[in-house]
Design a protein around this motif. Sequence first.
Motif, PDB file in Angstrom:
ATOM      1  N   GLY A   1       0.817  -1.102  -0.061  1.00 17.27           N
ATOM      2  CA  GLY A   1       0.558  -0.289   0.077  1.00 17.27           C
ATOM      3  C   GLY A   1       1.251   1.057  -0.041  1.00 17.27           C
ATOM      4  N   GLY A   2       0.595   2.320   0.624  1.00 17.53           N
ATOM      5  CA  GLY A   2       0.825   3.268   0.531  1.00 17.53           C
ATOM      6  C   GLY A   2       2.127   3.457   1.360  1.00 17.53           C
ATOM      7  N   LEU A   3       2.960   3.847   1.613  1.00 16.42           N
ATOM      8  CA  LEU A   3       4.092   4.148   2.458  1.00 16.42           C
ATOM      9  C   LEU A   3       4.274   5.460   3.250  1.00 16.42           C
ATOM     10  CD1 LEU A   3       7.393   3.102   0.473  1.00 16.42           C
ATOM     11  CD2 LEU A   3       5.831   1.108   1.782  1.00 16.42           C
ATOM     12  N   THR A   4       4.366   4.934   4.461  1.00 19.51           N
ATOM     13  CA  THR A   4       4.384   6.062   5.546  1.00 19.51           C
ATOM     14  C   THR A   4       5.951   6.022   5.927  1.00 19.51           C
ATOM     15  OG1 THR A   4       3.374   5.039   7.204  1.00 19.51           O
ATOM     16  CG2 THR A   4       1.571   6.429   5.839  1.00 19.51           C
ATOM     17  N   LEU A   5       5.954   7.362   6.495  1.00 18.47           N
ATOM     18  CA  LEU A   5       7.358   7.446   7.702  1.00 18.47           C
ATOM     19  C   LEU A   5       6.909   8.359   8.452  1.00 18.47           C
ATOM     20  CD1 LEU A   5      10.375   8.931   5.505  1.00 18.47           C
ATOM     21  CD2 LEU A   5      10.385   6.189   6.458  1.00 18.47           C
ATOM     22  N   GLU A   6       7.319   7.663  10.152  1.00 14.59           N
ATOM     23  CA  GLU A   6       7.203   7.771  11.775  1.00 14.59           C
ATOM     24  C   GLU A   6       8.432   8.044  11.879  1.00 14.59           C
ATOM     25  OE1 GLU A   6       3.451   5.849  13.286  1.00 14.59           O
ATOM     26  OE2 GLU A   6       2.508   6.081  10.793  1.00 14.59           O
ATOM     27  N   PRO A   7       8.486   9.577  13.211  1.00 11.87           N
ATOM     28  CA  PRO A   7       9.320   9.684  14.344  1.00 11.87           C
ATOM     29  C   PRO A   7       9.009   7.461  14.937  1.00 11.87           C
ATOM     30  CG  PRO A   7       7.666  10.496  14.893  1.00 11.87           C
ATOM     31  CD  PRO A   7       7.265  10.240  13.288  1.00 11.87           C
ATOM     32  N   ASP A   8      10.179   7.303  15.230  1.00 16.08           N
ATOM     33  CA  ASP A   8      10.502   5.604  16.639  1.00 16.08           C
ATOM     34  C   ASP A   8      10.409   6.553  17.844  1.00 16.08           C
ATOM     35  OD1 ASP A   8      10.019   3.690  17.626  1.00 16.08           O
ATOM     36  OD2 ASP A   8      12.324   2.621  16.425  1.00 16.08           O
ATOM     37  N   LEU A   9       8.859   6.436  18.160  1.00 16.17           N
ATOM     38  CA  LEU A   9       9.274   7.832  19.279  1.00 16.17           C
ATOM     39  C   LEU A   9      10.009   6.073  20.957  1.00 16.17           C
ATOM     40  CD1 LEU A   9       5.812   8.241  19.811  1.00 16.17           C
ATOM     41  CD2 LEU A   9       7.794   9.306  19.124  1.00 16.17           C
ATOM     42  N   ASP A  10      10.281   5.337  20.613  1.00 15.05           N
ATOM     43  CA  ASP A  10      10.520   3.968  21.561  1.00 15.05           C
ATOM     44  C   ASP A  10      12.254   4.675  21.163  1.00 15.05           C
ATOM     45  OD1 ASP A  10       8.549   3.226  21.589  1.00 15.05           O
ATOM     46  OD2 ASP A  10       8.711   1.243  21.190  1.00 15.05           O
ATOM     47  N   GLY A  11      12.972   5.260  20.047  1.00  3.74           N
ATOM     48  CA  GLY A  11      14.143   4.600  20.508  1.00  3.74           C
ATOM     49  C   GLY A  11      14.541   6.621  20.907  1.00  3.74           C
ATOM     50  N   ILE A  12      13.704   7.466  21.690  1.00  2.00           N
ATOM     51  CA  ILE A  12      14.040   9.144  21.892  1.00  2.00           C
ATOM     52  C   ILE A  12      14.298   8.756  23.420  1.00  2.00           C
ATOM     53  CG2 ILE A  12      12.758  10.876  22.050  1.00  2.00           C
ATOM     54  CD1 ILE A  12      11.533  10.641  20.067  1.00  2.00           C
ATOM     55  N   GLU A  13      15.215   8.690  23.785  1.00  4.22           N
ATOM     56  CA  GLU A  13      15.588   8.427  25.058  1.00  4.22           C
ATOM     57  C   GLU A  13      15.257   9.298  26.002  1.00  4.22           C
ATOM     58  OE1 GLU A  13      20.098   8.673  25.581  1.00  4.22           O
ATOM     59  OE2 GLU A  13      20.840   6.894  24.123  1.00  4.22           O
ATOM     60  N   ALA A  14      15.237  10.426  25.720  1.00  9.57           N
ATOM     61  CA  ALA A  14      14.433  11.636  26.692  1.00  9.57           C
ATOM     62  C   ALA A  14      12.858  11.306  27.249  1.00  9.57           C
ATOM     63  CB  ALA A  14      13.958  12.684  26.042  1.00  9.57           C
ATOM     64  N   LEU A  15      12.607  10.317  26.158  1.00  5.94           N
ATOM     65  CA  LEU A  15      10.881   9.621  26.503  1.00  5.94           C
ATOM     66  C   LEU A  15      11.431   7.916  27.559  1.00  5.94           C
ATOM     67  CD1 LEU A  15       9.364  11.049  23.594  1.00  5.94           C
ATOM     68  CD2 LEU A  15       9.492  12.424  25.349  1.00  5.94           C
ATOM     69  N   ALA A  16      11.840   7.930  27.043  1.00  8.54           N
ATOM     70  CA  ALA A  16      12.097   5.851  28.237  1.00  8.54           C
ATOM     71  C   ALA A  16      11.240   5.857  29.404  1.00  8.54           C
ATOM     72  CB  ALA A  16      13.826   6.113  28.397  1.00  8.54           C
ATOM     73  N   GLY A  17      11.019   6.830  30.080  1.00 11.57           N
ATOM     74  CA  GLY A  17      10.684   6.833  31.337  1.00 11.57           C
ATOM     75  C   GLY A  17       8.996   7.386  30.967  1.00 11.57           C
ATOM     76  N   GLU A  18       8.682   7.755  30.432  1.00 11.52           N
ATOM     77  CA  GLU A  18       6.892   7.298  29.548  1.00 11.52           C
ATOM     78  C   GLU A  18       6.665   6.399  29.052  1.00 11.52           C
ATOM     79  OE1 GLU A  18       6.068  10.462  27.042  1.00 11.52           O
ATOM     80  OE2 GLU A  18       6.561  12.171  28.085  1.00 11.52           O
ATOM     81  N   ARG A  19       7.643   5.920  28.100  1.00 16.48           N
ATOM     82  CA  ARG A  19       7.454   4.557  27.646  1.00 16.48           C
ATOM     83  C   ARG A  19       7.407   3.465  28.767  1.00 16.48           C
ATOM     84  NH1 ARG A  19       4.288   3.478  23.123  1.00 16.48           N
ATOM     85  NH2 ARG A  19       5.211   1.620  21.969  1.00 16.48           N
ATOM     86  N   GLU A  20       8.282   3.502  29.808  1.00 17.00           N
ATOM     87  CA  GLU A  20       8.097   2.514  30.740  1.00 17.00           C
ATOM     88  C   GLU A  20       7.310   2.296  31.846  1.00 17.00           C
ATOM     89  OE1 GLU A  20      10.924   1.112  34.709  1.00 17.00           O
ATOM     90  OE2 GLU A  20      12.080   3.289  33.232  1.00 17.00           O
ATOM     91  N   ALA A  21       6.935   3.840  32.060  1.00 15.04           N
ATOM     92  CA  ALA A  21       5.870   3.897  33.012  1.00 15.04           C
ATOM     93  C   ALA A  21       4.314   3.181  31.926  1.00 15.04           C
ATOM     94  CB  ALA A  21       5.621   5.506  33.922  1.00 15.04           C
ATOM     95  N   LEU A  22       4.209   3.952  30.656  1.00 17.52           N
ATOM     96  CA  LEU A  22       3.376   2.593  30.343  1.00 17.52           C
ATOM     97  C   LEU A  22       3.246   1.181  29.991  1.00 17.52           C
ATOM     98  CD1 LEU A  22       0.544   3.173  27.536  1.00 17.52           C
ATOM     99  CD2 LEU A  22       2.571   3.493  25.957  1.00 17.52           C
ATOM    100  N   TRP A  23       4.246   0.515  29.528  1.00 15.59           N
ATOM    101  CA  TRP A  23       4.438  -0.904  30.125  1.00 15.59           C
ATOM    102  C   TRP A  23       4.004  -1.463  30.982  1.00 15.59           C
ATOM    103  CZ3 TRP A  23       9.860  -1.083  27.532  1.00 15.59           C
ATOM    104  CH2 TRP A  23       9.681  -0.824  26.030  1.00 15.59           C
TER     105      TRP A  23
END
Length: 414
Positions: A360-382
Motif C-alpha cells: 500500500g502507501g508507504l509512510t514515515l513516522e518517528p520511532d518514539l521508542d528510540g528517543i531516550e528523553a521519553l524512556a520514562g514515559e514508555r516505561e510507565a506505560l509498559w
Amino acid sequence: MASFINRLFGGGGRTRAPDRPAEGAEPPATERKASRAAMFAVSGLGRPVWTPRDYTALAREGFQRNAIVHRCVRLIAESAASVPLMLRDGRREYDDHPLLALLTRPNPRETGAALMEAVYGHLLIAGNAYVEAVLLDGAPRELYALRPDRMQVAPGPDGWPAAYDYRAGTQTVRFHQSGDVPPILHLRLFHPADDHYGLSPMEAAAVALDIHNASASWNKALLDNAARPSGALVYAGPDGANLTDAQFERLKQELEAQFQGVANAGRPLLLEGGLDWRQLSLTPAEMDFMEARAAAVREIALAFGVPPLMLGLPGDSTYANYAEANRAFWRQTVIPLVRRTAQALAHWLTPGFANAGARGGLTLEPDLDGIEALAGEREALWRRVSAADFLTDDEKREAVGYGRRTAGGPRERH
C-alpha cells in the motif's frame, strides 16, 4: 551521480556522464563566481536599527552572533535529526528498504543525520528548507540540502510552484517540478501573509534578538570605556573662556590613552584648570539591562519552543523541573517538527519506490521508542499495561503500539 552543488563547484561524489545532467535541471556553466554581497540598511539618527528580515541578516545577527539563538537552533536541529524514522506499509514495519537506505546514506559526503540537521537548521533560520533529489531512471538515488537564500520559487499559471531557480553568483539552474518525484522538496513553516515562503521563528523574535544583541554591545562598550557610564567634562574657565583646539585635542587624547579600556578600570581622574566631571543621568541601573536581557532570552526561547530552563536561564532548576521541561521540549517542539518533515519526505519520495514490494502507501513516522528523553514515559506505560490483568497479551501489545502476535508473519506495529 551528484547534486547541483557538486556540479557547480566541481565537488566529488559518484561519477555521472558529462552530457547527462540531473533530471529536471539544466547544466550550469563551469565558470566559478563568488557569492553575492549582503545588503545593509542605514537608518536615520535616533531611530532604532532593526535586523532586516532576510536569511543572510538573520543568520548573521542570530545564529552567528547570538548565543541564545545559536543554542536554540542547534538544540532543536540536533535533537530532531537524532530521531529514528520508521517506514511502514499499513501495519507492516520495514527493517530493510531502499528508501531507508537512502535516508541513512543520502549522498557520498553526508550521513542521514547530517543532512537532516542541515534541513532543520535551514527551516528554523529561514522558515524554508529545500532538498534536491538526484534521480536515476525515475528513482531517487541521492539527496542534498540546498541553501534557502539561493532558491527562488517560479510560480506557474495556477499560482503553484512550477519550478525552482537556484542561484549561486551569476549562475542559475532551474528545477522543473515534473515527474513522479519532483527534483525539489520545499519544506516551509506557516506564514499567514505569504503564499510561497515560510515564516522563521527567528523573524518573529527579531525585536527581542536585536534588544539582546544591543545590550551585549552596550556592555562590551562599557568595559572598553573603563567600565564606567558616559559622562561630561565641564570646563569652567575664567570669564566664560573656552578650551582652545589644541587643549581640546590634548584632553581627548589623554582620556583615551589613560582612562579608557579594561586595564584602566577604576583609575582616578585628576582634573585641573577648571575642569569638572559630571556623570550623565542615563546609567545601566536605570536602563536595567540585565532584566531586559532576561526578558529577551525568554521571548527568543518562546518563539523557538525551547523551555528557558534548558538554556540556563536563572531560576528554579531542580532535576524534576528540568526533566519536565525536557519532556515538554520533545513533545511540543521536536516530535511535531520531525513528524511533519517525515510525512513530507514520504509523500515526496515514495512514488519513486513503487516497485519495491510495498502493498500500500508507504509512510514515515518517528520511532518514539528510540528517543531516550521519553524512556520514562514508555516505561510507565509498559508498567501500567502489564498490570492490567483484564487485557489479553494481544490487547496489551496493541496498547503499547505493537500488532497482534502472528506466528511466522511479518513484524507489525501500530
